[in-house]
Design a protein around this motif. Sequence first.
Motif, PDB file in Angstrom:
ATOM      1  N   GLY A  14      -0.010  -0.246  -8.470  1.00 37.09           N
ATOM      2  CA  GLY A  14      -0.251  -1.439  -7.660  1.00 37.09           C
ATOM      3  C   GLY A  14       0.569  -2.623  -8.118  1.00 37.09           C
ATOM      4  O   GLY A  14       1.153  -3.347  -7.296  1.00 37.09           O
TER       5      GLY A  14
ATOM      6  N   ILE B  67      -3.539  -5.028  -3.358  1.00 41.40           N
ATOM      7  CA  ILE B  67      -3.886  -4.520  -4.694  1.00 41.40           C
ATOM      8  C   ILE B  67      -5.204  -5.096  -5.212  1.00 41.40           C
ATOM      9  O   ILE B  67      -5.623  -4.776  -6.319  1.00 41.40           O
ATOM     10  CB  ILE B  67      -2.768  -4.831  -5.709  1.00 41.40           C
ATOM     11  CG1 ILE B  67      -2.590  -6.344  -5.870  1.00 41.40           C
ATOM     12  CG2 ILE B  67      -1.464  -4.173  -5.288  1.00 41.40           C
ATOM     13  CD1 ILE B  67      -1.591  -6.724  -6.947  1.00 41.40           C
TER      14      ILE B  67
ATOM     15  N   ARG C 148       0.825  -1.211   0.000  1.00 45.77           N
ATOM     16  CA  ARG C 148       0.000   0.000   0.000  1.00 45.77           C
ATOM     17  C   ARG C 148       0.861   1.263   0.000  1.00 45.77           C
ATOM     18  O   ARG C 148       0.565   2.230  -0.711  1.00 45.77           O
ATOM     19  CB  ARG C 148      -0.917  -0.007   1.229  1.00 45.77           C
ATOM     20  CG  ARG C 148      -2.133  -0.909   1.099  1.00 45.77           C
ATOM     21  CD  ARG C 148      -3.159  -0.257   0.170  1.00 45.77           C
ATOM     22  NE  ARG C 148      -4.315  -1.092  -0.030  1.00 45.77           N
ATOM     23  CZ  ARG C 148      -5.415  -1.059   0.731  1.00 45.77           C
ATOM     24  NH1 ARG C 148      -5.466  -0.241   1.772  1.00 45.77           N
ATOM     25  NH2 ARG C 148      -6.429  -1.839   0.463  1.00 45.77           N
TER      26      ARG C 148
ATOM     27  N   ALA D 141       2.565   1.617  -3.363  1.00 51.67           N
ATOM     28  CA  ALA D 141       1.564   1.930  -4.391  1.00 51.67           C
ATOM     29  C   ALA D 141       1.189   3.405  -4.341  1.00 51.67           C
ATOM     30  O   ALA D 141       1.060   4.058  -5.397  1.00 51.67           O
ATOM     31  CB  ALA D 141       0.334   1.049  -4.194  1.00 51.67           C
TER      32      ALA D 141
END
Length: 355
Positions: free
Chosen positions: A81, A188, A56, A59
């Motif tokens: 992602g 993701i 996360r 990303a």
Amino acid sequence: MAKPLPTAPVTVRPQPASRNVVLASYLLMPAALMLVMWQHLLPGLLCVCIGFLATRWFARLLERLLSRPRFLRGRARGLAGVLAFTLVLVGPIALLTIGLSQAREYIIDAPDQYRELLDYTARTVLELRLKLPHDIAVFLPEGAAEVQRVVANYLRAQAGSLAMAGRAWLGALLFAYVGLIVGGLAAIAPAPVQRRPLADQLHRRVTIFGEAFGQIVAAQFWIAAFNTLLTAIFLLFLMPLWGLELPYTPALITLTFVAGLVPIVGNLVCNSVITLVALSVSPVTALACLMFLILIHKAEYVINAKVVGSRTKMSVWELLAVMFVAEAVFGPAGLVAAPLFYAYLKKELQAAALV
């Protein structure tokens, strides 16, 4: 024929959960955590959380970078992602490859280092045979060949235990890597349009658990930094004052910080490595390092409880009590899991306005 008018999109609201569904979610979560402890899957669980949070974080960072070019703005989120998951997946393998390549010389020189350590141990034993009373000295080996025979006999006797320990470590590493993959994929995965009542309640439980894990990780970072500072002061300043120096001091300090990010167990690992390195210098150096590291390990109980307690709004005494009980029941794994599990329990009780 007239065309039908387009209908407005219908907003699907989550179905309200009954009391039984909420109770079932509360029962399933601790049951899953206890199953993790009984089946020795704690490394996998921790790496699921690490993989999720790391994916996360990467990303979000990559999405900001990829959103700057105009031709990537529409695909920035999906591409970020995939890249973040690839980075989390390949990163540990790359670090392991680099570490093995850097340690190649040490592996090649291992037989020579073993012979030097064996000769040093033999000389030390011979000195002890001369200084100790005859009734005690007869139980000590007579030379390097005798020391080598004693070591070989011990290793032969402990071959089964060593094989089981190696198998356990290999299994833990495998579960840890699979946990990284599972956490990255969960990070993701697209959110469902609608969750059924039980799935929605379990999602809330997992979200609260993730928040508790994030707080524990932040606290553990400061604990690792504090341990590294104390170790650096000991190795760089106190040891030279006594006329003792350890080889590979920068690498040992780096290992202290990296291993210290793993609660309790990481500290034990780096302590063992430092003691072994000190033993290659002299028994006095190893004894000094061992006493200092034991002092740090015992102090980490209070430090861990204080730092984690301030982050998670828990008192030092209650966290210490939970850590001691968990260590008695589950061993070192319980000591690692105790702050995380208790932080999650406290957050659930606070969310339900019970404490």
